[in-house]
Design a protein around this motif. Structure first.
Motif, PDB file in Angstrom:
ATOM      1  N   SER A   1      50.211  56.043  10.940  1.00 52.89           N
ATOM      2  CA  SER A   1      49.605  56.792  12.047  1.00 52.89           C
ATOM      3  C   SER A   1      50.622  57.085  13.140  1.00 52.89           C
ATOM      4  O   SER A   1      50.648  58.192  13.696  1.00 52.89           O
ATOM      5  CB  SER A   1      48.420  56.019  12.628  1.00 52.89           C
ATOM      6  OG  SER A   1      48.841  54.787  13.196  1.00 52.89           O
ATOM      7  N   SER A   2      51.482  56.111  13.440  1.00 49.71           N
ATOM      8  CA  SER A   2      52.493  56.333  14.480  1.00 49.71           C
ATOM      9  C   SER A   2      53.495  57.390  14.034  1.00 49.71           C
ATOM     10  O   SER A   2      53.958  58.194  14.849  1.00 49.71           O
ATOM     11  CB  SER A   2      53.207  55.022  14.818  1.00 49.71           C
ATOM     12  OG  SER A   2      53.952  54.537  13.717  1.00 49.71           O
ATOM     13  N   MET A   3      53.842  57.405  12.751  1.00 46.87           N
ATOM     14  CA  MET A   3      54.768  58.412  12.235  1.00 46.87           C
ATOM     15  C   MET A   3      54.176  59.813  12.363  1.00 46.87           C
ATOM     16  O   MET A   3      54.832  60.740  12.873  1.00 46.87           O
ATOM     17  CB  MET A   3      55.094  58.134  10.767  1.00 46.87           C
ATOM     18  CG  MET A   3      55.915  59.225  10.100  1.00 46.87           C
ATOM     19  SD  MET A   3      56.118  59.033   8.310  1.00 46.87           S
ATOM     20  CE  MET A   3      54.454  59.434   7.743  1.00 46.87           C
ATOM     21  N   VAL A   4      52.954  59.982  11.896  1.00 40.95           N
ATOM     22  CA  VAL A   4      52.331  61.305  11.855  1.00 40.95           C
ATOM     23  C   VAL A   4      52.200  61.899  13.254  1.00 40.95           C
ATOM     24  O   VAL A   4      52.539  63.065  13.489  1.00 40.95           O
ATOM     25  CB  VAL A   4      50.957  61.224  11.161  1.00 40.95           C
ATOM     26  CG1 VAL A   4      50.207  62.546  11.307  1.00 40.95           C
ATOM     27  CG2 VAL A   4      51.133  60.886   9.683  1.00 40.95           C
ATOM     28  N   ILE A   5      51.714  61.108  14.201  1.00 40.47           N
ATOM     29  CA  ILE A   5      51.478  61.639  15.546  1.00 40.47           C
ATOM     30  C   ILE A   5      52.779  61.796  16.326  1.00 40.47           C
ATOM     31  O   ILE A   5      52.946  62.770  17.069  1.00 40.47           O
ATOM     32  CB  ILE A   5      50.480  60.747  16.306  1.00 40.47           C
ATOM     33  CG1 ILE A   5      49.144  60.744  15.581  1.00 40.47           C
ATOM     34  CG2 ILE A   5      50.301  61.246  17.730  1.00 40.47           C
ATOM     35  CD1 ILE A   5      48.548  62.121  15.356  1.00 40.47           C
ATOM     36  N   SER A   6      53.709  60.861  16.183  1.00 37.56           N
ATOM     37  CA  SER A   6      54.998  61.006  16.880  1.00 37.56           C
ATOM     38  C   SER A   6      55.699  62.269  16.431  1.00 37.56           C
ATOM     39  O   SER A   6      56.244  63.022  17.248  1.00 37.56           O
ATOM     40  CB  SER A   6      55.887  59.787  16.609  1.00 37.56           C
ATOM     41  OG  SER A   6      55.340  58.620  17.163  1.00 37.56           O
ATOM     42  N   PHE A   7      55.703  62.509  15.126  1.00 35.45           N
ATOM     43  CA  PHE A   7      56.359  63.713  14.599  1.00 35.45           C
ATOM     44  C   PHE A   7      55.562  64.968  14.929  1.00 35.45           C
ATOM     45  O   PHE A   7      56.088  65.918  15.516  1.00 35.45           O
ATOM     46  CB  PHE A   7      56.521  63.582  13.080  1.00 35.45           C
ATOM     47  CG  PHE A   7      57.043  64.835  12.429  1.00 35.45           C
ATOM     48  CD1 PHE A   7      58.391  65.127  12.441  1.00 35.45           C
ATOM     49  CD2 PHE A   7      56.177  65.729  11.813  1.00 35.45           C
ATOM     50  CE1 PHE A   7      58.879  66.290  11.853  1.00 35.45           C
ATOM     51  CE2 PHE A   7      56.647  66.890  11.227  1.00 35.45           C
ATOM     52  CZ  PHE A   7      57.998  67.169  11.245  1.00 35.45           C
ATOM     53  N   GLY A   8      54.294  64.984  14.545  1.00 30.64           N
ATOM     54  CA  GLY A   8      53.490  66.192  14.707  1.00 30.64           C
ATOM     55  C   GLY A   8      53.276  66.570  16.157  1.00 30.64           C
ATOM     56  O   GLY A   8      53.404  67.747  16.532  1.00 30.64           O
TER      57      GLY A   8
ATOM     58  N   LEU B   1      62.922  63.112  15.185  1.00 34.68           N
ATOM     59  CA  LEU B   1      62.892  64.108  14.114  1.00 34.68           C
ATOM     60  C   LEU B   1      62.016  65.290  14.500  1.00 34.68           C
ATOM     61  O   LEU B   1      62.341  66.444  14.206  1.00 34.68           O
ATOM     62  CB  LEU B   1      62.373  63.450  12.838  1.00 34.68           C
ATOM     63  CG  LEU B   1      62.339  64.317  11.577  1.00 34.68           C
ATOM     64  CD1 LEU B   1      63.737  64.800  11.213  1.00 34.68           C
ATOM     65  CD2 LEU B   1      61.722  63.542  10.415  1.00 34.68           C
ATOM     66  N   GLY B   2      60.896  65.007  15.170  1.00 34.86           N
ATOM     67  CA  GLY B   2      60.005  66.071  15.620  1.00 34.86           C
ATOM     68  C   GLY B   2      60.669  67.000  16.620  1.00 34.86           C
ATOM     69  O   GLY B   2      60.430  68.211  16.611  1.00 34.86           O
ATOM     70  N   VAL B   3      61.519  66.441  17.494  1.00 35.47           N
ATOM     71  CA  VAL B   3      62.261  67.276  18.450  1.00 35.47           C
ATOM     72  C   VAL B   3      63.154  68.258  17.708  1.00 35.47           C
ATOM     73  O   VAL B   3      63.178  69.466  18.009  1.00 35.47           O
ATOM     74  CB  VAL B   3      63.102  66.395  19.397  1.00 35.47           C
ATOM     75  CG1 VAL B   3      64.033  67.261  20.244  1.00 35.47           C
ATOM     76  CG2 VAL B   3      62.201  65.565  20.309  1.00 35.47           C
ATOM     77  N   ILE B   4      63.893  67.760  16.721  1.00 32.90           N
ATOM     78  CA  ILE B   4      64.824  68.612  15.985  1.00 32.90           C
ATOM     79  C   ILE B   4      64.081  69.700  15.219  1.00 32.90           C
ATOM     80  O   ILE B   4      64.481  70.872  15.221  1.00 32.90           O
ATOM     81  CB  ILE B   4      65.674  67.751  15.028  1.00 32.90           C
ATOM     82  CG1 ILE B   4      66.542  66.797  15.844  1.00 32.90           C
ATOM     83  CG2 ILE B   4      66.538  68.628  14.129  1.00 32.90           C
ATOM     84  CD1 ILE B   4      67.235  65.739  15.025  1.00 32.90           C
ATOM     85  N   VAL B   5      62.988  69.326  14.553  1.00 34.89           N
ATOM     86  CA  VAL B   5      62.207  70.318  13.816  1.00 34.89           C
ATOM     87  C   VAL B   5      61.605  71.342  14.775  1.00 34.89           C
ATOM     88  O   VAL B   5      61.632  72.551  14.525  1.00 34.89           O
ATOM     89  CB  VAL B   5      61.094  69.632  12.986  1.00 34.89           C
ATOM     90  CG1 VAL B   5      60.145  70.667  12.382  1.00 34.89           C
ATOM     91  CG2 VAL B   5      61.707  68.776  11.893  1.00 34.89           C
ATOM     92  N   GLY B   6      61.076  70.871  15.900  1.00 35.18           N
ATOM     93  CA  GLY B   6      60.484  71.779  16.877  1.00 35.18           C
ATOM     94  C   GLY B   6      61.473  72.775  17.438  1.00 35.18           C
ATOM     95  O   GLY B   6      61.111  73.913  17.763  1.00 35.18           O
TER      96      GLY B   6
END
Length: 275
Positions: free
Chosen positions: A90-97, A178-183
């Motif tokens: 859950s922490s992975m999904v929300i932190s990334f998404g 990782l979410g920052v880089i993808v965003g």
């Protein structure tokens, strides 16, 4: 200027840089927090549905059958075995998404991202500020799953001890980074879906959430241990149920190294962003 004064200036320069970096990162984070604080229940519940489905389907459904024929390597039941993995998931999904969609929204829809690029701050501070917002998002949702885990097991200290929470923060830092880089790189929301389908969803099932990676064949084990979520899941299980002497201390430096590497890439991306 004498030699002593010159030495003091050189020594104070890194300190001043770190202080400015922290202050600037908190400033960037505060902009996201003003939006997050009015949506705390929504953010906390947003990543709770999938873990609850997995808990009911695998932990209670499949787990009740497995418990009759085998004993999990960690924990007393299969439900207990997967609960730390559900927290990590859950922490992975929300932190990334959450981080990815926040930056995408600023870049592609509200068009406020260009204003942030004009801030007189170091690019690393931009990355760290956005990453901290992602950590908060992930921890909010993880807190909801932890509450569910405590209700199912009655083991409060297993899920709120310092080792457990420390690993959880690092996990959020990795996937928020990782979410920052993808965003910063995607061109549309459809592209975000591709990253989610080909990166996050496979990691959800291959990151040791539902099985013990140590029991896999060598070839598969090599693949699974390349995923950062694996180290989080292994560490959270050990922190929750095993004695301190059996804790996999290598989880901390591996996750920290990944977070630092992503911060370097994110800072570079911010410094070259053309939006």
């Amino acid at each position: 200027m004498d030699a002593d004064a010159s030495i003091k200036i050189r020594r104070s320069a890194p300190v001043n840089f770190l202080k400015a970096l922290v202050d600037d990162s908190l400033t960037v984070f505060w902009g996201d927090w003003l939006d997050l604080r009015v949506r705390i229940p929504q953010v906390a519940a947003s990543g709770l549905v999938s873990p609850l489905i997995y808990i009911l389907a695998f932990g209670l459904g499949l787990g009740s059958s497995l418990d009759r024929v085998t004993q999990p390597t960690v924990g007393e039941t299969y439900l207990e075995f997967i609960l730390p993995g559900m927290v990590a998931l859950s922490s992975m999904v929300i932190s990334f998404g959450g981080t990815t969609f926040s930056i995408c929204g600023d870049r592609l829809f509200t068009k406020t991202f260009e204003e942030m690029l004009l801030y007189p701050v170091h690019p690393l501070a931009l990355h760290l500020g956005k990453m901290m917002a992602g950590i908060v998002r992930g921890m909010m949702t993880a807190a909801s799953v932890i509450l569910v885990a405590v209700l199912f097991t009655g083991k409060l200290w297993s899920f709120i001890n310092p080792l457990f929470l420390g690993l959880l923060v690092l996990n959020c830092a990795v996937f928020a980074g990782l979410g920052v880089i993808v965003g910063l790189n995607v061109k549309s929301l459809e592209s975000v879906g591709l990253f989610n389908n080909f990166l996050i969803v496979p990691m959800s099932f291959l990151g040791g959430t539902f099985f013990d990676p140590a029991t896999l064949p060598p070839v598969l084990k090599g693949i699974v241990y390349l995923l950062p979520l694996t180290y989080t899941t292994i560490g959270l299980r050990a922190a929750a149920y095993q004695p301190l002497s059996e804790f996999p201390w290598y989880s901390f430096p591996i996750l920290l190294a990944v977070a630092i590497a992503l911060a370097y890439v994110g800072a570079y991306q911010f410094s070259h962003q053309q939006d």
